[in-house]
Design a protein around this motif. Sequence first.
Motif, PDB file in Angstrom:
ATOM      1  N   LYS A 101       2.056   2.023  -3.423  1.00  0.00           N
ATOM      2  CA  LYS A 101       1.035   2.420  -4.404  1.00  0.00           C
ATOM      3  C   LYS A 101       0.883   3.932  -4.513  1.00  0.00           C
ATOM      4  O   LYS A 101       0.550   4.448  -5.576  1.00  0.00           O
ATOM      5  CB  LYS A 101      -0.312   1.797  -4.036  1.00  0.00           C
ATOM      6  CG  LYS A 101      -0.381   0.304  -4.319  1.00  0.00           C
ATOM      7  CD  LYS A 101      -1.736  -0.263  -3.941  1.00  0.00           C
ATOM      8  CE  LYS A 101      -1.836  -1.738  -4.299  1.00  0.00           C
ATOM      9  NZ  LYS A 101      -3.149  -2.318  -3.953  1.00  0.00           N
TER      10      LYS A 101
ATOM     11  N   ASP B  37      -2.224   4.672  -6.137  1.00  0.00           N
ATOM     12  CA  ASP B  37      -2.459   3.984  -7.408  1.00  0.00           C
ATOM     13  C   ASP B  37      -3.006   2.585  -7.108  1.00  0.00           C
ATOM     14  O   ASP B  37      -2.256   1.620  -6.999  1.00  0.00           O
ATOM     15  CB  ASP B  37      -1.146   3.900  -8.194  1.00  0.00           C
ATOM     16  CG  ASP B  37      -1.299   3.142  -9.503  1.00  0.00           C
ATOM     17  OD1 ASP B  37      -2.435   2.862  -9.907  1.00  0.00           O
ATOM     18  OD2 ASP B  37      -0.256   2.818 -10.118  1.00  0.00           O
ATOM     19  N   TRP B  38      -4.312   2.470  -6.973  1.00  0.00           N
ATOM     20  CA  TRP B  38      -4.911   1.247  -6.454  1.00  0.00           C
ATOM     21  C   TRP B  38      -4.886   0.081  -7.435  1.00  0.00           C
ATOM     22  O   TRP B  38      -5.156  -1.052  -7.065  1.00  0.00           O
ATOM     23  CB  TRP B  38      -6.345   1.519  -5.994  1.00  0.00           C
ATOM     24  CG  TRP B  38      -6.354   2.470  -4.847  1.00  0.00           C
ATOM     25  CD1 TRP B  38      -6.736   3.773  -4.854  1.00  0.00           C
ATOM     26  CD2 TRP B  38      -5.876   2.199  -3.520  1.00  0.00           C
ATOM     27  NE1 TRP B  38      -6.549   4.344  -3.618  1.00  0.00           N
ATOM     28  CE2 TRP B  38      -6.017   3.400  -2.783  1.00  0.00           C
ATOM     29  CE3 TRP B  38      -5.343   1.078  -2.888  1.00  0.00           C
ATOM     30  CZ2 TRP B  38      -5.645   3.498  -1.442  1.00  0.00           C
ATOM     31  CZ3 TRP B  38      -4.971   1.184  -1.556  1.00  0.00           C
ATOM     32  CH2 TRP B  38      -5.123   2.375  -0.845  1.00  0.00           C
ATOM     33  N   LYS B  39      -4.569   0.346  -8.697  1.00  0.00           N
ATOM     34  CA  LYS B  39      -4.515  -0.755  -9.657  1.00  0.00           C
ATOM     35  C   LYS B  39      -3.139  -1.411  -9.704  1.00  0.00           C
ATOM     36  O   LYS B  39      -2.927  -2.405 -10.388  1.00  0.00           O
ATOM     37  CB  LYS B  39      -4.880  -0.266 -11.054  1.00  0.00           C
ATOM     38  CG  LYS B  39      -3.889   0.731 -11.655  1.00  0.00           C
ATOM     39  CD  LYS B  39      -4.332   1.213 -13.019  1.00  0.00           C
ATOM     40  CE  LYS B  39      -3.323   2.181 -13.619  1.00  0.00           C
ATOM     41  NZ  LYS B  39      -3.174   3.421 -12.826  1.00  0.00           N
TER      42      LYS B  39
ATOM     43  N   GLU C  65       0.827  -1.204   0.000  1.00  0.00           N
ATOM     44  CA  GLU C  65       0.000   0.000   0.000  1.00  0.00           C
ATOM     45  C   GLU C  65       0.863   1.256   0.000  1.00  0.00           C
ATOM     46  O   GLU C  65       0.569   2.228  -0.693  1.00  0.00           O
ATOM     47  CB  GLU C  65      -0.929  -0.009   1.217  1.00  0.00           C
ATOM     48  CG  GLU C  65      -1.889   1.168   1.270  1.00  0.00           C
ATOM     49  CD  GLU C  65      -2.791   1.090   2.482  1.00  0.00           C
ATOM     50  OE1 GLU C  65      -3.903   0.547   2.358  1.00  0.00           O
ATOM     51  OE2 GLU C  65      -2.369   1.572   3.560  1.00  0.00           O
TER      52      GLU C  65
END
Length: 231
Positions: free
Chosen positions: A159, A162-164, A156
């Motif tokens: 990221k 950037d959750w994808k 996390e």
Amino acid sequence: MIHKIPIENILFLDIETVPQIDTWNNLDPTTQYLWDKKTKSQRKDEIEASEFYEQRAGIMAEFGMIICISIGMIDSNTGKLKIKTYSGEEKDLLISFCELFNSPRLNNVILCAHNGKEFDFPYIARRLLINGIQPPIPFQMFGKKPWEIPHIDTMELWKFGDWKSYVSLELLAHIFGIPTPKDDIDGSMVADIYYKDGDIDRIIHYCEKDVLTLANIFRRMRQEDLLKRLD
């Protein structure tokens, strides 16, 4: 913000899991039916339920089990990472693991894992309930807002919203110049090593290397020097 977290309060952890039953043919008909039903939408048309079981059962808490939990915390005397592993029968290792949280030192503990929020933390909590064990307070999420849960997930952190995005522990280790934890085995080999070779010591060694790597990835994210393991 992560620079302000007292590293001595962080409990770095990693788990290794395998299917509860070694092969599809040894499953009872009800479990086969429920596996087929649960995974139908995840499987491509050409992948049979039996083949998918061999590939994925170990990572689903309803069909898998924990064979070891490795943890690491900073030793206040040496500044090195002290690592311990819980292994054996699943219920026994979970009970021993939960006893850890009776220590006053862990009143303000912060859990840290790679992809922990999606895998390690919920998997442990689910297997605790299945084994009739009350999850320790750090694993009790009900009624808490996301910002009230202090767990750290290095995936996390990477990221940045950037959750994808997905990144492996191995890749982060590589780009941060940390020795790879995958120089002997990787996660896809654990079930075979457990069921066919019966070599739990090899799996424990692999799990403990992941914990040291995890801690050092966190250190690199804070622009700090690498930790050494306390022998």
